[in-house]
Write an enzyme that holds these catalytic residues in place. Structure first.
Site, mmCIF file in Angstrom:
data_model
loop_
_atom_site.group_PDB
_atom_site.id
_atom_site.type_symbol
_atom_site.label_atom_id
_atom_site.label_comp_id
_atom_site.label_asym_id
_atom_site.label_seq_id
_atom_site.Cartn_x
_atom_site.Cartn_y
_atom_site.Cartn_z
ATOM 1 N N LYS A 97 0.839 -1.202 0.000
ATOM 2 C CA LYS A 97 0.000 0.000 0.000
ATOM 3 C C LYS A 97 0.876 1.255 0.000
ATOM 4 O O LYS A 97 1.898 1.300 0.689
ATOM 5 C CB LYS A 97 -0.880 -0.032 1.252
ATOM 6 C CG LYS A 97 -1.738 1.198 1.499
ATOM 7 C CD LYS A 97 -2.879 1.295 0.525
ATOM 8 C CE LYS A 97 -3.650 2.607 0.688
ATOM 9 N NZ LYS A 97 -4.551 2.850 -0.454
ATOM 10 N N ASN A 99 -12.618 3.649 -6.385
ATOM 11 C CA ASN A 99 -12.179 3.883 -5.014
ATOM 12 C C ASN A 99 -11.667 5.304 -4.883
ATOM 13 O O ASN A 99 -11.154 5.896 -5.830
ATOM 14 C CB ASN A 99 -11.100 2.879 -4.590
ATOM 15 C CG ASN A 99 -9.703 3.363 -4.904
ATOM 16 O OD1 ASN A 99 -9.133 4.175 -4.174
ATOM 17 N ND2 ASN A 99 -9.146 2.895 -6.014
ATOM 18 N N CYS A 141 -1.905 8.926 -8.213
ATOM 19 C CA CYS A 141 -3.116 8.699 -7.426
ATOM 20 C C CYS A 141 -4.125 9.803 -7.714
ATOM 21 O O CYS A 141 -3.840 10.979 -7.519
ATOM 22 C CB CYS A 141 -2.829 8.660 -5.941
ATOM 23 S SG CYS A 141 -4.349 8.410 -4.998
ATOM 24 N N ILE A 163 -1.263 0.641 -15.814
ATOM 25 C CA ILE A 163 -1.758 1.964 -15.502
ATOM 26 C C ILE A 163 -2.298 2.022 -14.061
ATOM 27 O O ILE A 163 -2.708 0.995 -13.518
ATOM 28 C CB ILE A 163 -2.903 2.401 -16.466
ATOM 29 C CG1 ILE A 163 -4.058 1.398 -16.430
ATOM 30 C CG2 ILE A 163 -2.384 2.581 -17.859
ATOM 31 C CD1 ILE A 163 -5.298 1.808 -17.254
#
Lengths: 305, 250
Positions: free
Chosen positions: A46, A70, A131, A193
């Site tokens: 993570k 998400n 992100c 990606i």
């Protein structure tokens, strides 16, 4: 026929090409009850930041056709807690542990790299400049070739001998432009990606399904887009690529490698079946035999066009 | 921890109610009431994408019984599985309800929230220590009320109108304030919000089981988090049962 599942990505040696994608495999330990972590080609943990992060308010996830959105917002325990409480329990001598890095500035990225360069348990760094769910950092670097290059130069300077993987965003006009910028800045490997920007709404409440309104789309729904972008990057640049995007079965793994990826990351599919990544590793030799290949050098980038 | 593919033994849908009983091959697993399993039929392939979490209603040597409410695509499809269909299942997950066998328990259930308390009352060696207050919207015979042991002191109250809901809220308040031991609750969010409010006012030793949406059930996706005094915590591994005094922004 004996087969060799090993792959080599610009100095990063993996026992097989199947890694787990950041954000979908926790810190790895969550999945130890579903298989032997050491059998995986690698584990990308993570996204970690210098300090712990709380992430975004809920709801943060929503199911969509053949996928999900998400907007977790990079909730994580911080790099120091990871090194102290998680890394020692991961089989880092037997599989590649890759740390995904998130920061809000070039300086923070460089500081993270500097912290990790001497960590023997870390095989490589994956720089997350893609992100879509955080206000600062993340995609603002991933959509701007100049900023992206600066971040990667800083990380490279501080990462010692650790291979630097740069995770690219699909939310750009031309992925080749950003790929070129980070390659020129010293990226050793590209991974692509990350998720595609998306949203979902509820007509009964008239509200967005995610509190953050926007989220990142992942899962089998994005696979064709990912495959195209991996192919575009692989056919234009001489850099090792890790393919990511909706990989959910062994055929998907072989597809991404056929268009040029040297390895892959399994992401959201880990949710639908927590033993999936381990099963894919077990299925590799059989499909290699069926395809008549003894090693992946006979397969990577061998698409007939 | 089990991670297995189980066959469906039977599915019983309730007439004129969005409820169903799903019976799967038994896992013979040792579980605590309030713990749950993730279920995902193999035939779903890529859609619906996620597994679905369910608390275990009962389990014996023949089958694992899941009581479910049809609320969306996933539960709709689960309710129409056929005997012999295969379902991936992993669990038991989460913390479950913690109690001593000799303490008095006040158990508050709303609708589907009855499911974990069927397990609790049937596994409890002294079911007479349980007082169960059950609020329900549909007729009582839609629910597996008969599975609650006779020794349990139980009350079922139906709410079909707003007035009845107000009365029920008042009843919950009275029950919580007049009970001196542990309080357990499970049910829809508005119901839990009432329990949360009064249990905190009463400084009761109360625990509520949350039903947040989950993608993995094992603490990896960070999608099911709830705000606690220690920050966001995954409902799947740190819950689903939380003390009302640990929860914030509920």
């Amino acid at each position: 026929m004996s087969v060799d599942t090993r792959v080599n990505l610009g100095g990063l040696q993996l026992k097989n090409p199947i890694l787990t994608a950041s954000g979908t495999f926790g810190y790895g330990l969550e999945f130890a009850q579903f298989g032997h972590l050491k059998e995986l080609g690698g584990i990308v943990v993570k996204g970690l930041s210098l300090k712990p992060r709380q992430g975004n308010p809920c709801p943060r996830i929503v199911e969509t056709p053949c996928g999900m959105l998400n907007a977790i917002g990079l909730q994580n325990i911080g790099i120091e807690n990871f090194l102290k409480y998680k890394l020692p329990y991961l089989p880092f001598q037997e599989t590649a542990i890759v740390v995904n890095l998130y920061a809000q500035s070039e300086e923070e990225f460089a500081a993270l790299a500097s912290l990790l360069k001497k960590e023997e348990g870390i095989a490589a760094l994956e720089v997350n400049i893609s992100c879509p769910n955080v206000k600062q950092g993340g995609i603002q670097f991933g959509q701007n070739p100049v900023l992206a290059a600066k971040v990667i130069e800083g990380v490279k300077k501080n990462a010692g001998t650790k291979p630097v993987i740069v995770k690219l965003s699909p939310n750009v006009t031309d992925i080749k432009e950003i790929a070129k910028a980070v390659i020129d800045a010293g990226a050793d490997i590209l991974s692509l990606i990350n998720t595609l920007g998306g949203m979902a709404v509820d007509i009964w409440t008239r509200k967005p399904a995610l509190k953050n309104v926007f989220g990142g789309l992942s899962g089998p729904a994005i696979k064709p887009i990912a495959l195209k972008m991996v192919y575009e990057v692989c056919s234009n640049f001489n850099v090792p690529v890790i393919g990511i995007g909706g990989i959910s079965c062994i055929e998907d793994v072989l597809e991404f490698m056929l268009v040029g990826a040297g390895a892959v990351q399994v992401g959201s599919a880990n949710f639908k079946r927590p033993s999936l990544s381990f099963e894919l590793v077990h299925q590799l030799p059989e499909i290699m035999r069926k395809l008549g290949i003894s090693g992946f050098q006979e397969w990577i980038g061998r698409l007939k066009t | 921890m089990f991670n297995k593919t189980l066959r469906v033994i039977d599915v019983q849908r309730i007439d004129n109610a969005p409820l169903a009983h799903l019976f799967l091959e038994t896992l013979s697993l040792d579980f605590k009431p309030g713990q749950f399993v993730m279920l995902r039929p193999c035939q779903w392939e890529y859609d619906p994408f996620w597994p679905r979490p369910f608390s275990i209603c009962t389990q014996d040597e023949h089958n694992m019984h899941i009581f479910l409410q049809i609320v969306g695509r996933g539960t709709q499809k689960l309710a129409y599985l056929q005997p012999g269909d295969e379902v991936d299942c992993w669990g038991p997950l989460g913390n479950g309800f913690e109690f001593a066998v000799d303490e008095d328990l006040l158990v508050l259930a709303g609708g589907m929230g009855l499911a974990p308390f069927i397990a609790l009352s049937r596994k409890h060696p002294n079911p007479q220590k349980i007082r169960l207050v059950f609020g329900h919207r549909l007729d009582l015979d839609c629910y597996p009320w008969h599975l609650i042991p006779a020794e349990v002191e139980k009350v079922a109250l139906q709410q079909e109108t707003q007035t009845a809901l107000k009365d029920f809220e008042k009843r919950l308040q009275e029950e919580i304030f007049s009970h001196s031991g542990k309080v357990f609750a499970c049910g829809p969010r508005p119901f839990l919000q009432v329990v949360y409010k009064y249990a905190r006012q009463a400084k009761a030793d109360a625990y509520i089981s949350l039903e947040n949406k989950m993608a993995c059930g094992i603490g990896a996706c960070l999608g099911c988090v709830t705000k606690t005094k220690q920050g966001y915590k995954q409902t799947c591994v740190h819950g689903p049962v939380f003390s009302v005094h640990d929860l914030e922004d509920f």
